[in-house]
Motif scaffolding. Structure first.
Motif, mmCIF file in Angstrom:
data_model
loop_
_atom_site.group_PDB
_atom_site.id
_atom_site.type_symbol
_atom_site.label_atom_id
_atom_site.label_comp_id
_atom_site.label_asym_id
_atom_site.label_seq_id
_atom_site.Cartn_x
_atom_site.Cartn_y
_atom_site.Cartn_z
ATOM 1 N N ALA A 41 0.807 -1.225 0.000
ATOM 2 C CA ALA A 41 0.000 0.000 0.000
ATOM 3 C C ALA A 41 0.838 1.272 0.000
ATOM 4 N N ALA A 42 1.835 1.340 0.867
ATOM 5 C CA ALA A 42 2.593 2.595 1.041
ATOM 6 C C ALA A 42 3.882 2.639 0.235
ATOM 7 N N GLY A 43 4.353 1.516 -0.243
ATOM 8 C CA GLY A 43 5.626 1.490 -0.966
ATOM 9 C C GLY A 43 6.790 1.464 0.007
ATOM 10 N N ALA A 44 7.851 2.171 -0.305
ATOM 11 C CA ALA A 44 9.054 2.193 0.526
ATOM 12 C C ALA A 44 9.018 3.398 1.446
ATOM 13 N N GLU A 45 9.180 3.132 2.739
ATOM 14 C CA GLU A 45 9.194 4.203 3.731
ATOM 15 C C GLU A 45 10.439 4.086 4.591
ATOM 16 N N GLN A 46 10.869 5.226 5.108
ATOM 17 C CA GLN A 46 12.111 5.330 5.875
ATOM 18 C C GLN A 46 11.823 6.002 7.212
ATOM 19 N N SER A 47 12.519 5.519 8.262
ATOM 20 C CA SER A 47 12.384 6.133 9.580
ATOM 21 C C SER A 47 13.723 6.097 10.285
ATOM 22 N N PHE A 48 14.027 7.171 10.987
ATOM 23 C CA PHE A 48 15.258 7.195 11.778
ATOM 24 C C PHE A 48 14.964 7.025 13.263
ATOM 25 N N ASP A 49 13.680 7.127 13.628
ATOM 26 C CA ASP A 49 13.316 6.963 15.032
ATOM 27 C C ASP A 49 12.357 5.795 15.251
ATOM 28 N N GLY A 50 11.948 5.099 14.184
ATOM 29 C CA GLY A 50 11.034 3.973 14.290
ATOM 30 C C GLY A 50 9.584 4.384 14.493
ATOM 31 N N VAL A 51 9.304 5.690 14.489
ATOM 32 C CA VAL A 51 7.950 6.183 14.730
ATOM 33 C C VAL A 51 7.439 6.968 13.526
ATOM 34 N N SER A 52 8.202 7.947 13.088
ATOM 35 C CA SER A 52 7.809 8.810 11.971
ATOM 36 C C SER A 52 8.325 8.203 10.669
ATOM 37 N N TRP A 53 7.401 7.864 9.775
ATOM 38 C CA TRP A 53 7.776 7.237 8.511
ATOM 39 C C TRP A 53 7.538 8.207 7.372
ATOM 40 N N THR A 85 9.927 3.985 -6.444
ATOM 41 C CA THR A 85 8.563 3.914 -6.962
ATOM 42 C C THR A 85 7.901 2.619 -6.517
ATOM 43 N N ASN A 86 6.578 2.647 -6.480
ATOM 44 C CA ASN A 86 5.786 1.484 -6.085
ATOM 45 C C ASN A 86 4.660 1.315 -7.091
ATOM 46 N N THR A 87 4.630 0.179 -7.767
ATOM 47 C CA THR A 87 3.555 -0.151 -8.682
ATOM 48 C C THR A 87 2.970 -1.483 -8.237
ATOM 49 N N ALA A 88 1.903 -1.419 -7.469
ATOM 50 C CA ALA A 88 1.204 -2.618 -6.984
ATOM 51 C C ALA A 88 2.149 -3.605 -6.306
ATOM 52 N N GLY A 89 3.034 -3.091 -5.458
ATOM 53 C CA GLY A 89 3.939 -3.960 -4.712
ATOM 54 C C GLY A 89 5.278 -4.220 -5.376
ATOM 55 N N LEU A 90 5.492 -3.731 -6.594
ATOM 56 C CA LEU A 90 6.803 -3.813 -7.238
ATOM 57 C C LEU A 90 7.529 -2.512 -6.916
ATOM 58 N N ILE A 91 8.466 -2.576 -5.983
ATOM 59 C CA ILE A 91 9.183 -1.386 -5.528
ATOM 60 C C ILE A 91 10.538 -1.335 -6.222
ATOM 61 N N THR A 92 10.806 -0.203 -6.870
ATOM 62 C CA THR A 92 12.063 -0.051 -7.594
ATOM 63 C C THR A 92 12.926 1.013 -6.943
ATOM 64 N N VAL A 93 14.206 0.710 -6.862
ATOM 65 C CA VAL A 93 15.220 1.607 -6.315
ATOM 66 C C VAL A 93 15.881 2.308 -7.497
ATOM 67 N N PRO A 94 16.139 3.614 -7.414
ATOM 68 C CA PRO A 94 16.809 4.304 -8.518
ATOM 69 C C PRO A 94 18.151 3.651 -8.843
ATOM 70 N N SER A 95 18.444 3.554 -10.122
ATOM 71 C CA SER A 95 19.713 2.970 -10.565
ATOM 72 C C SER A 95 20.095 3.555 -11.913
ATOM 73 N N VAL A 96 21.346 3.357 -12.284
ATOM 74 C CA VAL A 96 21.865 3.823 -13.563
ATOM 75 C C VAL A 96 21.916 2.630 -14.509
ATOM 76 N N GLN A 97 21.391 2.808 -15.726
ATOM 77 C CA GLN A 97 21.404 1.725 -16.720
ATOM 78 C C GLN A 97 22.825 1.212 -16.920
ATOM 79 N N ASP A 98 23.024 -0.086 -16.728
ATOM 80 C CA ASP A 98 24.329 -0.752 -16.838
ATOM 81 C C ASP A 98 25.362 -0.159 -15.881
ATOM 82 N N GLY A 99 24.885 0.429 -14.789
ATOM 83 C CA GLY A 99 25.765 1.062 -13.811
ATOM 84 C C GLY A 99 26.266 0.094 -12.755
ATOM 85 N N ASP A 100 26.851 0.662 -11.732
ATOM 86 C CA ASP A 100 27.458 -0.080 -10.640
ATOM 87 C C ASP A 100 26.379 -0.659 -9.723
#
Length: 94
Positions: free
Chosen positions: A34-46, A53-68
């Protein structure tokens, strides 16, 4: 937050091997359909992960084509059932 990290220094002067070590600098991460990828540094505030990006549970991390490698430095990673984590582009790995 930058997901692009550099490898740690070579292990030993003769090995020439490089390893990737997480340092927890991205805090706690939770991935949900539902929410995609969320981050918290205190375990409370997300908040949403910038650039991820999140497309129906497929979460993608930014990357460079043919990159490291893409490294995410999470302290804790929680992945909900039905979620798939991958890179946005073909690269050396996640």
């Amino acid at each position: 937050m930058s997901v692009f990290r550099h490898p740690a220094a070579a292990l030993g002067s003769n090995s020439g091997l490089r390893n990737w070590f997480g340092d927890g600098s991205d805090g706690d991460l939770r991935l949900t359909v539902a929410a995609g990828a969320e981050q918290s540094f205190d375990g409370v505030s997300w908040s949403p992960m910038p650039g991820w990006t999140n497309t129906a549970g497929l979460i993608t991390v930014p990357s460079v084509q043919d990159g490291d490698m893409v490294v995410v430095n999470a302290r804790n990673l929680t992945v909900e059932a039905g979620v798939t984590l991958t890179t946005a582009n073909r690269c050396r790995g996640l």
